[in-house]
Write an enzyme that holds these catalytic residues in place. Sequence first.
Site, PDB file in Angstrom:
ATOM      1  N   GLU A 109       0.832  -1.216   0.000  1.00  0.00           N
ATOM      2  CA  GLU A 109       0.000   0.000   0.000  1.00  0.00           C
ATOM      3  C   GLU A 109       0.866   1.264   0.000  1.00  0.00           C
ATOM      4  O   GLU A 109       0.624   2.190  -0.778  1.00  0.00           O
ATOM      5  CB  GLU A 109      -0.915   0.038   1.238  1.00  0.00           C
ATOM      6  CG  GLU A 109      -1.961  -1.062   1.315  1.00  0.00           C
ATOM      7  CD  GLU A 109      -3.012  -1.001   0.220  1.00  0.00           C
ATOM      8  OE1 GLU A 109      -3.043  -0.019  -0.546  1.00  0.00           O
ATOM      9  OE2 GLU A 109      -3.797  -1.963   0.116  1.00  0.00           O
ATOM     10  N   ASN A 166       1.354   3.955  -3.094  1.00  0.00           N
ATOM     11  CA  ASN A 166       0.996   5.373  -2.955  1.00  0.00           C
ATOM     12  C   ASN A 166       2.115   6.293  -3.442  1.00  0.00           C
ATOM     13  O   ASN A 166       1.844   7.332  -4.043  1.00  0.00           O
ATOM     14  CB  ASN A 166       0.632   5.695  -1.506  1.00  0.00           C
ATOM     15  CG  ASN A 166      -0.795   5.277  -1.176  1.00  0.00           C
ATOM     16  OD1 ASN A 166      -1.565   4.901  -2.055  1.00  0.00           O
ATOM     17  ND2 ASN A 166      -1.136   5.346   0.100  1.00  0.00           N
ATOM     18  N   ARG A 207      -9.012   3.205  -8.225  1.00  0.00           N
ATOM     19  CA  ARG A 207      -8.519   3.330  -6.852  1.00  0.00           C
ATOM     20  C   ARG A 207      -9.733   3.378  -5.929  1.00  0.00           C
ATOM     21  O   ARG A 207     -10.740   3.993  -6.247  1.00  0.00           O
ATOM     22  CB  ARG A 207      -7.672   4.601  -6.669  1.00  0.00           C
ATOM     23  CG  ARG A 207      -6.533   4.719  -7.666  1.00  0.00           C
ATOM     24  CD  ARG A 207      -5.173   4.490  -7.022  1.00  0.00           C
ATOM     25  NE  ARG A 207      -4.998   3.146  -6.528  1.00  0.00           N
ATOM     26  CZ  ARG A 207      -4.513   2.132  -7.249  1.00  0.00           C
ATOM     27  NH1 ARG A 207      -4.168   2.298  -8.492  1.00  0.00           N
ATOM     28  NH2 ARG A 207      -4.372   0.942  -6.710  1.00  0.00           N
TER      29      ARG A 207
HETATM   30  N1  LIG Z   1       2.817   9.196  -0.744  1.00  0.00           N
HETATM   31  C1  LIG Z   1       1.796  10.012  -1.063  1.00  0.00           C
HETATM   32  N2  LIG Z   1       2.047  11.199  -1.697  1.00  0.00           N
HETATM   33  C2  LIG Z   1       1.026  12.027  -2.030  1.00  0.00           C
HETATM   34  N3  LIG Z   1      -0.277  11.770  -1.787  1.00  0.00           N
HETATM   35  C3  LIG Z   1      -0.587  10.615  -1.160  1.00  0.00           C
HETATM   36  C4  LIG Z   1       0.424   9.674  -0.774  1.00  0.00           C
HETATM   37  N4  LIG Z   1      -0.183   8.624  -0.169  1.00  0.00           N
HETATM   38  C5  LIG Z   1      -1.499   8.895  -0.177  1.00  0.00           C
HETATM   39  N5  LIG Z   1      -1.756  10.089  -0.773  1.00  0.00           N
HETATM   40  C6  LIG Z   1      -3.077  10.735  -0.894  1.00  0.00           C
HETATM   41  O1  LIG Z   1      -3.975  10.127   0.048  1.00  0.00           O
HETATM   42  C7  LIG Z   1      -5.121   9.596  -0.613  1.00  0.00           C
HETATM   43  C8  LIG Z   1      -5.604   8.344   0.106  1.00  0.00           C
HETATM   44  O2  LIG Z   1      -4.636   7.296  -0.006  1.00  0.00           O
HETATM   45  P1  LIG Z   1      -5.139   5.782   0.069  1.00  0.00           P
HETATM   46  O3  LIG Z   1      -3.969   4.894  -0.135  1.00  0.00           O
HETATM   47  O4  LIG Z   1      -5.934   5.608   1.325  1.00  0.00           O
HETATM   48  O5  LIG Z   1      -6.163   5.673  -1.147  1.00  0.00           O
HETATM   49  P2  LIG Z   1      -5.832   5.606  -2.728  1.00  0.00           P
HETATM   50  O6  LIG Z   1      -4.384   5.363  -2.936  1.00  0.00           O
HETATM   51  O7  LIG Z   1      -6.424   6.811  -3.363  1.00  0.00           O
HETATM   52  O8  LIG Z   1      -6.656   4.315  -3.186  1.00  0.00           O
HETATM   53  P3  LIG Z   1      -6.220   2.763  -2.943  1.00  0.00           P
HETATM   54  O9  LIG Z   1      -5.057   2.762  -1.982  1.00  0.00           O
HETATM   55  O10 LIG Z   1      -7.426   2.106  -2.358  1.00  0.00           O
HETATM   56  O11 LIG Z   1      -5.872   2.236  -4.276  1.00  0.00           O
HETATM   57  C9  LIG Z   1      -4.682   9.386  -2.044  1.00  0.00           C
HETATM   58  O12 LIG Z   1      -5.777   9.401  -2.945  1.00  0.00           O
HETATM   59  C10 LIG Z   1      -3.721  10.564  -2.262  1.00  0.00           C
HETATM   60  O13 LIG Z   1      -4.423  11.742  -2.553  1.00  0.00           O
HETATM   61 MG   LIG Z   2      -3.335   3.844  -1.961  1.00  0.00          MG
END
Ligand SMILES: Nc1ncnc2c1ncn2[C@@H]1O[C@H](COP(=O)(O)OP(=O)(O)OP(=O)(O)O)[C@@H](O)[C@H]1O
Ligand SMILES: [Mg+2]
Lengths: 145, 106
Positions: free
Chosen positions: A48, A52, A106
């Site tokens: 995860e 990200n 996502r």
């Molecule tokens: N390393 C990062 N850098 C920049 N933004 C981030 C980062 N990690 C998370 N985010 C932001 O936080 C939000 C939520 O992250 P999360 O992993 O919970 O969901 P997602 O990545 O959008 O979907 P999924 O993980 O279910 O595929 C993301 O949509 C993004 O906007």
């Molecule tokens: Mg994610």
Amino acid sequence: MKKINQMKMILDSYSVNEGFSRVAVSAFASQLDMTVDELGDIKTIVSEAVTNCIVHAYKEKIGKIYITCTVFENGILRVSVRDRGCGIPDVKKAREPLYTSVGGDRSGLGFSVMESFSDKLSVRSKVGVGTTVTMEKRISGKKYE
Amino acid sequence: MSVTIKRKNDYIYAFIKGEIDHHTAPEIRETIDEALSVSETAKLLVLDFSEVSFMDSSGVGLVMGRYRYATTLGKKIRVDNLDNRNYKIMQMSGIEKIAEINRKEN
Ligand SMILES: Nc1ncnc2c1ncn2[C@@H]1O[C@H](COP(=O)(O)OP(=O)(O)OP(=O)(O)O)[C@@H](O)[C@H]1O
Ligand SMILES: [Mg+2]
């Protein structure tokens, strides 16, 4: 907490490295005599966090992902995943279940999954500077000696 | 990673094998969507997870995305043979409110 052992690695943010990163971390962590379930939890969390960095932090470009794994005397494993990407403007909102800033396939579950499979999760982020996600997990197996 | 498509009566079965993450999901998605788009008479898509060795939230995104696409074609979806971990991850999304999800037996 006293550090016992540490591993650091730096990866390019190519999606092919997602599989490698979770296997590398779980191989290092397996010195703690983890159960299959605990190992699965670690793999999921790393996947995860690294995804990200690839999808959000660096988006269209390729940057470096910094992973540090530390084993502590009391059987705690700490994994931190850091990027120098875009940063998160509102961490509280980003951590809400089902929140995602991108559409498509996502689901916005990454942070919820990381929280549910770890004992402690912290997210530090600054827009334009980058993000560090740190998770800790107490491993139930034999203590490291 | 591989996807095997089988058709039986009104059903399309997609047997997914290997790891589902952000890297492998696009290929799985394309294979399944292709099967959905050419099967005009099929009413239900069954995603079989019995050979899925790993998935993260990308697996949930894959299922939600197939649900949305199948819905536009007037089809339903079901997810079969999730192991305990993957069932737990699926449940976090609330998908069981809109599609049937089933655990592996035993
Ligand atoms: N390393 C990062 N850098 C920049 N933004 C981030 C980062 N990690 C998370 N985010 C932001 O936080 C939000 C939520 O992250 P999360 O992993 O919970 O969901 P997602 O990545 O959008 O979907 P999924 O993980 O279910 O595929 C993301 O949509 C993004 O906007
Ligand atoms: Mg994610």
